[in-house]
Structures are given as structure tokens and as C-alpha cells.
Design an enzyme around this catalytic site. Structure first.
Site, short mmCIF file in Angstrom:
data_model
loop_
_atom_site.label_atom_id
_atom_site.label_comp_id
_atom_site.label_asym_id
_atom_site.label_seq_id
_atom_site.Cartn_x
_atom_site.Cartn_y
_atom_site.Cartn_z
N GLY A 1 -3.59 -4.00 -5.68
CA GLY A 1 -4.74 -4.83 -5.33
C GLY A 1 -6.04 -4.16 -5.69
O GLY A 1 -6.06 -3.15 -6.42
N ASN A 2 -7.13 -4.72 -5.21
CA ASN A 2 -8.45 -4.13 -5.46
C ASN A 2 -9.34 -4.31 -4.24
O ASN A 2 -8.94 -4.92 -3.25
CB ASN A 2 -9.08 -4.73 -6.73
CG ASN A 2 -9.31 -6.23 -6.59
OD1 ASN A 2 -10.14 -6.66 -5.82
ND2 ASN A 2 -8.53 -7.01 -7.33
N ARG A 3 -10.54 -3.79 -4.31
CA ARG A 3 -11.41 -3.68 -3.13
C ARG A 3 -12.32 -4.89 -2.89
O ARG A 3 -13.22 -4.83 -2.07
CB ARG A 3 -12.29 -2.43 -3.24
CG ARG A 3 -11.50 -1.13 -3.24
CD ARG A 3 -12.44 0.07 -3.26
NE ARG A 3 -11.69 1.31 -3.35
CZ ARG A 3 -11.09 1.90 -2.32
NH1 ARG A 3 -11.16 1.35 -1.12
NH2 ARG A 3 -10.43 3.03 -2.50
#
Ligand code: CTP
Ligand code: CA
Length: 228
Positions: A33-35
Site C-alpha cells: 500500500g501507500n501513505r
């Protein structure tokens, strides 16, 4: 600024906004995933609705309540986000890709949870995801009817922010590119944002540090005059 103090310059317009960040499954319990928090995309949806637009919000893994006045479609992976955007973009006046889309996904998804007792960890091989924004630009060109009238991309850059942004604007075939500098305490998960809006065939617009609603309004200020 109060929501009802806005111009109604998007009245009667259909707007599609993507928000959040995609998750690419490794196995049933793990993902890459990412932030992205989704805050900027939600601000775009909320302010567009306040300016009179009919808003579809495609939300990838966002832990926020639905914004008032937007129809929300929830997705998880880049593939699902792509399907939802392609389904929603037909007949739209404006499409904004504010979501952080994973560039790569695990080439294979394990059907069962990977156990540490399986032995030494295996490498996770990655495959490239389709570029949704670029695809929307190609679709518009192929249709040739000029819809959506305005296509907006976002870019998070950690270095050479403007040079990278200009190259990206040209590469993606969009009309506006909202460039954020990201890094420690910048953009991700914060309520404030600062941006430069790059304009195809025009001068860049500097948006000073402020609430994400203000950045969103600056985007709609740039979009509205480009709508025929
Ligand atoms: N984007 C997209 N599909 C992807 C990757 C990105 O639609 N598979 C969109 C994002 O939503 C954003 C824009 O493209 O609006 C720019 O994303 P960014 O990650 O900054 O650009 P990339 O082309 O992926 O380049 P890089 O990550 O290498 O900087
Ligand atoms: Ca990327």
C-alpha cells in the site's frame, strides 16, 4: 471559508474524483500500500459538491465519512479503481485522479496465507499496473468529442518537483497537474497542503500552504474557466 460561501460555478456539471491509495494483495491478509489518507480527494469531492457539481467519488481504502453530496464507490486495488473510473468517466465534465495508485502489484496473489513455517521467505515478484490517468487521456483523444472537458492529475514528488511535474503533465495528456512536494510532514495525512498547479499551455499557479479545502478550491478555480 464556509462551504455555502462558494460560487456555484460547477452547477449542472458531472465531476468524478478518485481519492485514497490502492492496496495490492500479497495474500488474503497482506498487501502493498501507500501513505495516502484520501483527505485531499475528499476535499475535492466536498468542495465540488458545494460549488454545485454532481459528484462521483471513487475511494480507495479511505477511513473517512462520505462527503455530503457525493456518490461514493469504494474500491481496493488499482484494477478495481480502473474499472470504477472507466465506468464513471463517460459523460463526465471533469475527471480528477487524486488517488495514489500503486505502480506495481504482486505478480501472483497467494490464495492461502503465507506461513513463516513454509520455510525461507520467497521474493515477491511485481508486475506493472496500468496507468489509469494516461488511459483516460487516450480514451478522450480517441473519442474525439472533448469529454471529459478537463482532466486533472496529481503528482507527489520528493525532488526536482517542478521539472518532474512538467514532464509528467506532458506524458499523461491531462490539462492540469497538481504537484505536491511530499516527505516528512508534507502532504500525506496532514490537514494542510501546498501545491503548484501546472497548466497545459499556461502559467503555473502557486497555491500557498493552507487547508486541503483551499487547495481543492484553487483546483476548481482553475478548472471552471476551462469548461465550455
Ligand atoms: N496514476 C494513475 N495510474 C497509475 C499511476 C498513477 O492513474 N498506475 C495517476 C495518479 O492518480 C496521479 C498521476 O497519475 O494523478 C501521477 O501519479 P504519479 O505516481 O505521480 O506518477 P507516475 O506516472 O506513476 O510516475 P512516478 O510514480 O514514477 O513518479
Ligand atoms: Ca506512481
Amino acid at each position: 471559508r464556509v462551504l455555502r460561501g462558494r460560487p456555484r460555478d460547477l452547477a449542472g456539471r458531472r465531476v468524478v474524483v478518485s481519492a485514497g491509495g490502492t492496496r495490492e494483495a500479497i495474500d488474503p491478509v497482506r498487501y502493498i500500500g501507500n501513505r495516502s489518507s484520501g483527505l485531499q480527494g475528499y476535499a475535492l469531492a466536498r468542495t465540488a459538491a458545494a460549488r454545485g457539481a454532481e459528484v462521483t467519488l471513487v475511494a480507495a481504502n479511505v477511513a473517512l465519512p462520505d462527503p455530503a453530496g457525493a456518490a461514493v464507490v469504494r474500491v481496493e486495488s488499482a484494477a478495481e479503481l480502473r474499472e470504477a473510473m472507466l465506468a464513471a468517466e463517460g459523460g463526465a465534465d471533469v475527471v480528477v485522479m487524486a488517488a495514489a495508485v500503486a505502480d506495481f502489484r504482486p505478480a501472483e496473489r497467494h490464495e492461502a496465507k503465507i506461513k513463516k513455517t513454509d520455510g525461507e521467505p520467497a521474493a515477491i515478484h511485481l508486475a506493472k499496473n496500468p496507468d489509469i490517468l494516461a488511459e483516460l487521456g487516450v480514451r478522450r483523444k480517441e473519442r474525439g468529442d472533448g469529454s471529459p472537458g478537463v482532466l486533472v492529475g496529481f503528482a507527489a514528488e520528493t525532488h526536482d518537483v517542478l521539472a518532474n511535474g512538467q514532464a509528467k503533465l506532458a506524458r499523461k495528456g491531462c490539462d492540469l497537474l497538481v504537484v505536491n512536494q511530499v516527505g516528512a510532514n508534507l502532504a500525506f495525512g496532514t490537514s494542510d497542503n501546498a501545491a503548484t498547479i501546472l497548466v497545459a499551455g499556461g502559467d503555473p499557479i502557486e497555491v500557498p500552504r493552507g487547508p486541503k479545502d483551499d487547495v481543492a478550491d484553487a483546483v476548481w478555480d482553475a478548472v471552471a474557466p476551462r469548461l465550455l
